[in-house]
Design a protein around this motif. Structure first.
Motif, mmCIF file in Angstrom:
data_model
loop_
_atom_site.group_PDB
_atom_site.id
_atom_site.type_symbol
_atom_site.label_atom_id
_atom_site.label_comp_id
_atom_site.label_asym_id
_atom_site.label_seq_id
_atom_site.Cartn_x
_atom_site.Cartn_y
_atom_site.Cartn_z
ATOM 1 N N LEU A 20 0.820 -1.214 0.000
ATOM 2 C CA LEU A 20 0.000 0.000 0.000
ATOM 3 C C LEU A 20 0.852 1.263 0.000
ATOM 4 N N ALA A 21 1.954 1.255 0.739
ATOM 5 C CA ALA A 21 2.833 2.430 0.782
ATOM 6 C C ALA A 21 3.478 2.681 -0.582
ATOM 7 N N LEU B 8 -6.385 -6.936 2.597
ATOM 8 C CA LEU B 8 -6.352 -6.433 3.968
ATOM 9 C C LEU B 8 -7.691 -6.656 4.677
ATOM 10 N N THR B 9 -8.784 -6.458 3.966
ATOM 11 C CA THR B 9 -10.111 -6.571 4.581
ATOM 12 C C THR B 9 -10.705 -7.970 4.488
ATOM 13 N N LEU C 150 -7.880 -4.188 13.204
ATOM 14 C CA LEU C 150 -8.209 -4.227 11.782
ATOM 15 C C LEU C 150 -8.846 -2.910 11.344
ATOM 16 N N LEU C 151 -9.707 -2.353 12.182
ATOM 17 C CA LEU C 151 -10.351 -1.083 11.847
ATOM 18 C C LEU C 151 -9.315 0.024 11.678
ATOM 19 N N GLN C 152 -8.323 0.069 12.553
ATOM 20 C CA GLN C 152 -7.278 1.091 12.447
ATOM 21 C C GLN C 152 -6.488 0.934 11.151
ATOM 22 N N ALA D 16 -6.503 3.713 8.122
ATOM 23 C CA ALA D 16 -5.241 4.346 7.721
ATOM 24 C C ALA D 16 -5.009 4.206 6.221
ATOM 25 N N ALA D 17 -5.423 3.067 5.647
ATOM 26 C CA ALA D 17 -5.204 2.834 4.220
ATOM 27 C C ALA D 17 -6.247 3.520 3.353
#
Length: 505
Positions: free
Chosen positions: A182-183, A209-210, A228-230, A234-235
């Motif tokens: 992702l970065a 990720l999800t 997971l929510l954080q 962030a993404a």
């Protein structure tokens, strides 16, 4: 004689004029003379200002067109910079050309900003050089130069970044650092916001990720859902899975709270601490309400009950659990002092009360009443009402006179505190509250009384600060924090005092 007569007549007429008129005529004559001299000396500059050179207007208009077309500088002289400079050389007094050069500098900085975001280092450096030559603001040039220097020197191409991102995605490195998928995709999108490969790859990484979301929600683990929510927020703050995660987090909090409530009801202290402690160690995890406040109060209350029943080992264990649960140090220290005082008295407690002992108890109770009447609840040490009553209780804990005196003094301390609060005698209210706490450490109303007194001290601090009494406000804040370190509003008043203190230095 007749030849000198006209001059004499003129002087006579001049002297006959009023003095104010003569001064006015002299000022007018001097002004006309100065105007003539200025016209003779500066006729060239005035001419340029009143009648600009036609070549100046032509150069300035060409410069404006070049600036609009984005030709900031050109070696053949057709750039906006060169045309504005040529116009300025013809008419140094005209401001339009100077303002035009400033606009060229601003356009050069804007172009450098876009080129840095696109990763075009060489072009960005040239644009910055042009802006610097035109004396653009140094602070902004330095900021752009710093951003330019952050672009990797190995000149990662878009293609190379995409390859690295794809490799990280295949290996499962989704969001675990600057080399994660992702970065890396984000780096590409910063340079090329419409790069389709980066957009597709980022979507694949978010899907991966999800993917565990359904399983995590079904498990109902509060820490896993929050983590997971954080990561997802962030993404991608707008990802469609976020509402479900937020709802699942709320449900998990409710279940944990209910579970903790059952543990506290059955006095399962260690299990309750083990339930809350892992959550408090994870940053960003919202604690259930009972973990945040209820557990602290329950542990300290249980410790006070154990002390009153002379179960000192149990009280020590409860204080250890309170420390593990993160209960504030000052609150634990209050219970610790009660434990130490009770532990010192306990070994001295006799099994049988003699006739001499009963007489001693009666004398101590009388002394306690006299000390209380004088308002000596806790001081002086050894002679206060509390100390005399404590000695009597140590000698005869089951004596009805001692029990009655304890209840009477407890009621008197409560009444004393209420009266002092009504009269706004906050110092007296604090003394009575401390006595009340010593006499009945398990009283449920103590916490609310403590909070009200601290809030009253904060109100005094705010009032004194508004009146300009900084020292008085600081003293009131200290008194509030001594009564209740967690009283809402103390942090805000602290920041206000710090700002005022910094301004006065």
């Amino acid at each position: 004689m007749s030849a000198a007569r006209p001059g004499a007549d003129w002087r006579k007429q001049w002297r006959a004029l009023p003095q104010r008129w003569r001064q006015l005529l002299l000022v007018l004559a001097a002004s006309v003379l100065l105007a003539v001299l200025a016209a003779l000396l500066f006729h060239n500059a005035l001419g340029r200002w009143l009648w600009p050179d036609p070549r100046y207007d032509a150069l300035r208009q060409r410069a404006e067109l070049a600036l609009q077309a984005g030709r900031l500088s050109a070696a053949d002289g057709s750039g906006a910079r060169e045309l504005f400079e040529a116009a300025l050389a013809l008419q140094p007094d005209q401001l339009e050309a100077r303002e035009g050069l400033e606009r060229v500098a601003q356009a050069a900085m804007a172009r450098a900003d876009a080129q840095i975001r696109a990763g075009h280092t060489a072009q960005a450096q040239a644009s910055l050089q042009l802006a610097q030559t035109l004396q653009a603001p140094l602070a902004r040039i330095n900021a752009l130069q710093a951003r330019l220097s952050e672009i990797p020197t190995r000149a990662d191409s878009i293609e190379l970044l995409l390859q690295r991102a794809q490799s990280a995605l295949m290996q499962g490195h989704l969001d675990d650092g600057p080399d994660a998928a992702l970065a890396l995709y984000q780096q590409v999108l910063l340079r090329q916001p419409r790069n389709q490969r980066a957009l597709d790859g980022r979507e694949d990484a978010l899907d991966a990720l999800t993917q565990p979301a359904a399983k995590v929600l079904a498990g109902g683990d509060l820490a896993q859902i929050a983590a997971l929510l954080q990561r997802v927020e962030a993404a991608d703050p707008g990802h469609p899975v976020l509402p479900a995660l937020h709802a699942g987090l709320t449900q998990a909090q409710t279940r944990r709270n209910q579970q903790l409530q059952r543990m506290l009801h059955h006095q399962q202290w260690e299990a309750a601490v083990q339930l809350c402690q892992p959550l408090s160690a994870v940053p960003g995890v919202p604690l259930p309400e009972l973990c945040a406040t209820g557990l602290d109060d329950a542990l300290l209350h249980a410790a006070n009950v154990a002390i009153a029943a002379s179960r000192f080992d149990q009280a020590r264990r409860l204080l250890e659990l309170a420390e593990q649960a993160g209960v504030a140090t000052d609150r634990r220290q209050q219970v610790q002092r009660s434990l130490q005082a009770a532990s010192r008295i306990q070994p001295q407690r006799p099994q049988v009360v003699t006739m001499q002992g009963r007489a001693k108890v009666a004398k101590l109770l009388t002394q306690a009443q006299h000390a209380q009447a004088r308002g000596h609840w806790l001081t002086p040490p050894g002679e206060s009402a509390w100390d005399r009553l404590r000695e009597a209780r140590a000698l005869a804990p089951n004596d009805p006179r001692v029990q009655h005196a304890l209840q009477e003094m407890q009621l008197a301390a409560h009444t004393c505190h209420t009266t002092a609060m009504r009269d706004n005698n906050l110092g007296r209210a604090r003394e009575c509250l401390d006595a009340w706490r010593q006499l009945a450490p398990n009283e449920p109303a103590l916490l609310s009384a403590q909070r009200r007194l601290a809030e009253r001290w904060l109100a005094v601090g705010d009032e004194r600060l508004r009146a300009g009494d900084v020292r008085g406000a600081r003293t009131a804040l200290e008194r509030a924090q001594q009564v209740d370190a967690d009283v809402p509003g103390s942090e805000a008043l602290t920041h206000r005092l710090q700002r005022i203190g910094s301004a006065l230095k």
